[in-house]
Design a protein around this motif. Structure first.
Motif, PDB file in Angstrom:
ATOM      1  N   VAL A  52       0.991  29.065  -4.984  1.00  0.00           N
ATOM      2  CA  VAL A  52       0.763  27.452  -4.026  1.00  0.00           C
ATOM      3  C   VAL A  52      -0.715  27.072  -5.043  1.00  0.00           C
ATOM      4  CG1 VAL A  52       0.793  26.220  -2.358  1.00  0.00           C
ATOM      5  CG2 VAL A  52       2.052  27.677  -2.822  1.00  0.00           C
ATOM      6  N   MET A  53      -1.185  27.559  -4.454  1.00  0.00           N
ATOM      7  CA  MET A  53      -2.667  27.739  -4.924  1.00  0.00           C
ATOM      8  C   MET A  53      -2.928  27.438  -6.529  1.00  0.00           C
ATOM      9  SD  MET A  53      -5.207  27.870  -1.791  1.00  0.00           S
ATOM     10  CE  MET A  53      -6.744  27.924  -3.048  1.00  0.00           C
ATOM     11  N   LYS A  54      -2.252  28.090  -7.234  1.00  0.00           N
ATOM     12  CA  LYS A  54      -2.356  27.489  -8.485  1.00  0.00           C
ATOM     13  C   LYS A  54      -2.278  26.113  -9.079  1.00  0.00           C
ATOM     14  CE  LYS A  54      -2.447  32.499 -11.186  1.00  0.00           C
ATOM     15  NZ  LYS A  54      -1.092  33.036 -11.633  1.00  0.00           N
ATOM     16  N   MET A  55      -0.674  26.018  -8.226  1.00  0.00           N
ATOM     17  CA  MET A  55      -0.137  24.268  -7.906  1.00  0.00           C
ATOM     18  C   MET A  55      -1.597  23.785  -7.806  1.00  0.00           C
ATOM     19  SD  MET A  55       1.245  22.054  -5.495  1.00  0.00           S
ATOM     20  CE  MET A  55       1.812  23.062  -4.290  1.00  0.00           C
ATOM     21  N   ILE A  56      -1.976  23.308  -6.625  1.00  0.00           N
ATOM     22  CA  ILE A  56      -3.345  22.592  -6.594  1.00  0.00           C
ATOM     23  C   ILE A  56      -4.300  22.699  -7.749  1.00  0.00           C
ATOM     24  CG2 ILE A  56      -5.180  22.582  -4.432  1.00  0.00           C
ATOM     25  CD1 ILE A  56      -3.085  24.188  -2.152  1.00  0.00           C
ATOM     26  N   TYR A  57      -4.283  23.626  -8.034  1.00  0.00           N
ATOM     27  CA  TYR A  57      -5.109  23.840  -9.860  1.00  0.00           C
ATOM     28  C   TYR A  57      -5.399  22.545 -10.409  1.00  0.00           C
ATOM     29  CZ  TYR A  57      -9.171  25.039 -11.990  1.00  0.00           C
ATOM     30  OH  TYR A  57     -10.494  25.028 -12.951  1.00  0.00           O
ATOM     31  N   GLU A 103      -2.258  20.277 -10.412  1.00  0.00           N
ATOM     32  CA  GLU A 103      -2.454  18.648  -9.931  1.00  0.00           C
ATOM     33  C   GLU A 103      -3.791  18.544  -9.944  1.00  0.00           C
ATOM     34  OE1 GLU A 103      -0.280  17.323  -8.070  1.00  0.00           O
ATOM     35  OE2 GLU A 103       1.647  18.482  -8.885  1.00  0.00           O
ATOM     36  N   MET A 104      -4.573  19.161  -9.604  1.00  0.00           N
ATOM     37  CA  MET A 104      -6.227  18.776  -9.630  1.00  0.00           C
ATOM     38  C   MET A 104      -6.746  18.325 -11.027  1.00  0.00           C
ATOM     39  SD  MET A 104      -7.904  20.710  -6.772  1.00  0.00           S
ATOM     40  CE  MET A 104     -10.095  19.674  -6.841  1.00  0.00           C
ATOM     41  N   LEU A 105      -5.631  18.654 -11.926  1.00  0.00           N
ATOM     42  CA  LEU A 105      -5.809  18.757 -13.267  1.00  0.00           C
ATOM     43  C   LEU A 105      -5.326  17.550 -14.222  1.00  0.00           C
ATOM     44  CD1 LEU A 105      -6.494  22.531 -14.528  1.00  0.00           C
ATOM     45  CD2 LEU A 105      -7.664  20.762 -14.376  1.00  0.00           C
ATOM     46  N   GLY A 106      -4.682  17.262 -13.314  1.00  0.00           N
ATOM     47  CA  GLY A 106      -3.127  16.286 -13.528  1.00  0.00           C
ATOM     48  C   GLY A 106      -2.007  16.790 -14.305  1.00  0.00           C
ATOM     49  N   TYR A 107      -1.698  18.178 -13.846  1.00  0.00           N
ATOM     50  CA  TYR A 107      -0.430  18.210 -14.412  1.00  0.00           C
ATOM     51  C   TYR A 107       0.938  17.850 -13.082  1.00  0.00           C
ATOM     52  CZ  TYR A 107      -2.791  20.333 -18.210  1.00  0.00           C
ATOM     53  OH  TYR A 107      -3.295  20.494 -19.271  1.00  0.00           O
ATOM     54  N   GLN A 108       1.825  17.644 -13.603  1.00  0.00           N
ATOM     55  CA  GLN A 108       2.585  17.463 -11.998  1.00  0.00           C
ATOM     56  C   GLN A 108       3.467  18.453 -11.948  1.00  0.00           C
ATOM     57  OE1 GLN A 108       2.516  14.794 -10.473  1.00  0.00           O
ATOM     58  NE2 GLN A 108       1.161  14.098 -11.421  1.00  0.00           N
ATOM     59  N   VAL A 109       3.604  19.427 -10.531  1.00  0.00           N
ATOM     60  CA  VAL A 109       4.146  20.803 -10.107  1.00  0.00           C
ATOM     61  C   VAL A 109       5.198  20.260  -9.131  1.00  0.00           C
ATOM     62  CG1 VAL A 109       3.997  22.653 -10.050  1.00  0.00           C
ATOM     63  CG2 VAL A 109       2.090  21.809 -11.275  1.00  0.00           C
ATOM     64  N   PRO A 110       5.692  19.709  -9.503  1.00  0.00           N
ATOM     65  CA  PRO A 110       6.857  19.411  -8.719  1.00  0.00           C
ATOM     66  C   PRO A 110       8.155  20.734  -7.497  1.00  0.00           C
ATOM     67  CG  PRO A 110       7.645  18.206 -10.572  1.00  0.00           C
ATOM     68  CD  PRO A 110       6.507  18.315 -10.802  1.00  0.00           C
ATOM     69  N   ALA A 147      -1.779  22.117   0.324  1.00  0.00           N
ATOM     70  CA  ALA A 147      -1.573  21.342  -0.837  1.00  0.00           C
ATOM     71  C   ALA A 147      -0.822  19.907  -0.515  1.00  0.00           C
ATOM     72  CB  ALA A 147      -0.434  22.659  -1.131  1.00  0.00           C
ATOM     73  N   ALA A 148      -0.311  20.343   0.937  1.00  0.00           N
ATOM     74  CA  ALA A 148       1.202  19.094   1.287  1.00  0.00           C
ATOM     75  C   ALA A 148      -0.751  17.655   1.227  1.00  0.00           C
ATOM     76  CB  ALA A 148       1.924  19.563   2.219  1.00  0.00           C
ATOM     77  N   SER A 149      -1.394  18.217   1.788  1.00  0.00           N
ATOM     78  CA  SER A 149      -1.918  16.494   2.130  1.00  0.00           C
ATOM     79  C   SER A 149      -2.382  16.617   0.963  1.00  0.00           C
ATOM     80  CB  SER A 149      -3.443  17.583   2.713  1.00  0.00           C
ATOM     81  OG  SER A 149      -2.997  18.151   4.381  1.00  0.00           O
ATOM     82  N   LEU A 150      -3.103  17.699  -0.442  1.00  0.00           N
ATOM     83  CA  LEU A 150      -3.234  16.789  -1.607  1.00  0.00           C
ATOM     84  C   LEU A 150      -2.228  16.459  -2.646  1.00  0.00           C
ATOM     85  CD1 LEU A 150      -5.821  19.555  -2.309  1.00  0.00           C
ATOM     86  CD2 LEU A 150      -6.382  17.290  -1.175  1.00  0.00           C
ATOM     87  N   CYS A 151      -1.488  17.148  -2.415  1.00  0.00           N
ATOM     88  CA  CYS A 151       0.078  16.313  -3.502  1.00  0.00           C
ATOM     89  C   CYS A 151       0.977  15.217  -2.493  1.00  0.00           C
ATOM     90  CB  CYS A 151       0.585  17.705  -3.553  1.00  0.00           C
ATOM     91  SG  CYS A 151      -0.386  18.936  -4.577  1.00  0.00           S
ATOM     92  N   PHE A 152       1.436  15.736  -1.762  1.00  0.00           N
ATOM     93  CA  PHE A 152       1.950  14.249  -1.159  1.00  0.00           C
ATOM     94  C   PHE A 152       1.725  13.462  -0.897  1.00  0.00           C
ATOM     95  CE2 PHE A 152       4.817  17.345   0.816  1.00  0.00           C
ATOM     96  CZ  PHE A 152       4.934  18.425   0.318  1.00  0.00           C
ATOM     97  N   ASN A 176       6.385  10.316  -0.227  1.00  0.00           N
ATOM     98  CA  ASN A 176       7.542  12.148  -0.568  1.00  0.00           C
ATOM     99  C   ASN A 176       8.008  11.738   0.392  1.00  0.00           C
ATOM    100  OD1 ASN A 176       7.495  14.888  -1.308  1.00  0.00           O
ATOM    101  ND2 ASN A 176       5.925  14.411  -2.328  1.00  0.00           N
ATOM    102  N   GLU A 177       8.973  12.195   0.279  1.00  0.00           N
ATOM    103  CA  GLU A 177      10.452  12.448   1.184  1.00  0.00           C
ATOM    104  C   GLU A 177      10.274  14.402   1.813  1.00  0.00           C
ATOM    105  OE1 GLU A 177      13.697  12.791  -1.199  1.00  0.00           O
ATOM    106  OE2 GLU A 177      14.274  10.776  -1.053  1.00  0.00           O
ATOM    107  N   LEU A 178       9.884  15.006   1.476  1.00  0.00           N
ATOM    108  CA  LEU A 178       8.952  16.741   1.528  1.00  0.00           C
ATOM    109  C   LEU A 178       8.086  16.063   3.157  1.00  0.00           C
ATOM    110  CD1 LEU A 178       8.577  17.951  -1.151  1.00  0.00           C
ATOM    111  CD2 LEU A 178      10.636  18.772  -0.080  1.00  0.00           C
TER     112      LEU A 178
END
Length: 523
Positions: free
Chosen positions: A88-93, A95-102, A126-131, A135-137
């Motif tokens: 999940v931390m990798k996912m945050i990173y 997303e910050m670089l501009g890659y979508q990880v839905p 992660a939810a605060s940064l990505c949602f 977002n339905e989630l």
């Protein structure tokens, strides 16, 4: 990559390592090869590799391969908690670089719903940064947020309140509003502060939702803890921008708070470079400027404390200059008094005469604010310094100076101002700057020409200096000036253009105006 982003990325490995150290009790063994140390090292290696990659193509190739591996790991039923946290931390990173990880979003929700504190910490982050609000989630986290806000653990309550400000939509806010409102009475100041910010977020989405909570906000503004009061002021700042008439009665309270700040009655932790709570002062001044605009009664209530702010302006620190600048803006926005304007003029003088580029820019900008409130002689005192700023290497200072000169010009100094602008026009090669200069000179010729003879000579000098850089609209404006002039001006124009048209290499615009003037005069 900016310094802020680099520092943010660099802090993520430490956050994960701390989270894993606190949350995981899995021992590292030789047989499994999985544990706190291995997971942290893997994540740090991922971060370091991405930062060391030199090309965008290599970065995309590496990150996409890591995302494929991450997706496979997340699909495994036997994935360990420490591996889930790491992914999940990798996912945050990413997303910050501009890659979508839905595909990893649902796992962030699962972490926030789990019982351990650090799982929630990573999940909510992660939810605060990505949602976003759509977002339905986010709907899946409503019950979790309600449960965490009812917790006896202050950290869980704070995490839930933080989440409310990021992805709770206007439709979901009524479900959470009662429990957030209840947190305004919490014994911990940090919870009360975050509750105020959460309510402010709800109000921004749906202003009518919190109409019944105005007494609660006013009570929070008088909270004994400065953090709660400061958070409430940020909400009132936005509310006052929307409709200042509803908050005129706050002026005495705002002046009282600012007076306490100036008297150093806040904790010393709020001091920055010997200035008491500078950001709080700036916030208060901005609100006061909104509430005092075009309101004599409210403005008069502010005079005493504003005078006190100006007396503290002698502190030679950048943050003190920022407070002084905001105070001058407030003085020129409200209905000002003569002594406040005089105090502001003195501060402007010190800014304009400074050799520091930032302070000089500040001086030029504040002089443009204060110009409508002072006599023209005051502005003329700084005219020479302002004219020098047209040659400053900083483009932002040159642009601000150009705007200021346009405001400073009058019939007595228009010749000097236009001469300096023409000199600068002849030297600059920037087409955008040349266009701005031409437009400003045309405006000054039309508004402040001391005589028709001067107007004609100024028009011709501009056309000779700028050539075809003069915009078509400005040429038409110049032609209109000649068309509406008296007979003496038109006779003078014919004589002048007869002399000029005999020369070679004249600009097209000058030839057209000259031919047009001679033709019309013959008719």
């Amino acid at each position: 990559m900016s310094d802020i982003m680099q520092k943010t990325f660099a802090a993520l490995p430490g956050l994960l390592q701390q989270s894993m150290a606190m949350s995981s009790s899995i021992p590292q063994t030789k047989s499994t090869g999985v544990g706190i140390g291995v997971a942290s090292i893997n994540f740090q290696t991922f971060i370091q590799t991405v930062r060391n990659i030199k090309s965008k193509y290599e970065e995309e190739l590496f990150v996409n391969n890591e995302l494929m591996e991450m997706k496979q790991q997340l699909c495994q039923a036997t994935i360990l908690p420490v591996q889930m946290n790491e992914n999940v931390m990798k996912m945050i990173y990413c997303e910050m670089l501009g890659y979508q990880v839905p595909f990893a979003y649902i796992h962030a929700v699962n972490l926030a719903q789990k019982g351990t504190l650090n799982n929630k910490r990573i999940g909510y982050l992660a939810a605060s940064l990505c949602f976003d609000e759509d977002n339905e989630l986010a709907l899946l986290l409503v019950n979790t947020i309600q449960r965490d806000m009812s917790s006896t653990n202050v950290l869980e309550v704070c995490m839930a309140l933080n989440a409310c400000t990021y992805f709770i939509s206007a439709d979901l806010a009524p479900l959470i509003l009662p429990i957030v409102q209840d947190k305004l009475k919490h014994e911990k100041a940090v919870v009360r502060k975050k509750a105020v910010l959460a309510l402010g977020s709800f109000q921004k989405q749906n202003p009518s939702l919190l109409l019944h909570l105005q007494p609660n906000f006013r009570q929070a503004m008088g909270d004994k803890d400065t953090r709660v009061m400061e958070a409430t002021l940020s909400v009132y700042h936005r509310l006052a921008q929307d409709d200042p008439t509803k908050f005129k009665d706050l002026v005495p309270a705002l002046c009282h708070i600012l007076d306490q700040v100036l008297d150093n009655r806040l904790p010393t932790s709020y001091e920055y470079h010997s200035v008491a709570a500078p950001w709080l002062q700036i916030r208060l001044l901005k609100i006061m400027a909104i509430l005092g605009a075009e309101d004599q009664k409210s403005s008069e209530q502010m005079y005493v404390v504003l005078r006190k702010v100006m007396l503290r302006s002698s502190v030679n620190q950048s943050i003190a200059n920022a407070v002084t600048y905001e105070a001058i803006r407030t003085i020129t926005t409200i209905v000002p008094s003569a002594d406040l304007v005089n105090a502001a003029v003195k501060c402007v003088g010190s800014f304009v005469l400074s050799r520091t580029s930032n302070l000089r820019y500040l001086g030029i900008k504040t002089l443009s604010f204060i110009l409508p409130h002072v006599q023209s002689t005051c502005a003329q005192e700084h005219q020479a310094v302002v004219l020098e700023c047209l040659d400053h290497p900083d483009d932002s200072i040159r642009r601000m100076t150009l705007e200021l000169l346009r405001k400073m010009a009058n019939r007595s100094n228009v010749n000097t101002v236009c001469q300096k602008l023409n000199e600068h026009l002849a030297m600059t090669t920037d087409m955008h700057q040349r266009s701005r200069l031409c437009a400003s000179i045309c405006e000054l010729i039309g508004r402040h020409a001391p005589s028709d003879e001067w107007r004609l000579r100024a028009i011709n000098y501009l056309l000779l200096t700028a050539g075809d850089a003069v915009a078509g609209g400005d040429v038409e404006t110049l032609r209109r000036m000649l068309r509406h002039g008296d007979d003496e001006l038109r006779t003078m124009a014919v004589t002048e253009y007869a002399r000029l048209l005999g020369k070679d290499g004249l600009p097209t615009h000058l030839i057209r105006i000259g031919v047009w003037e001679r033709k019309n005069n013959k008719e």
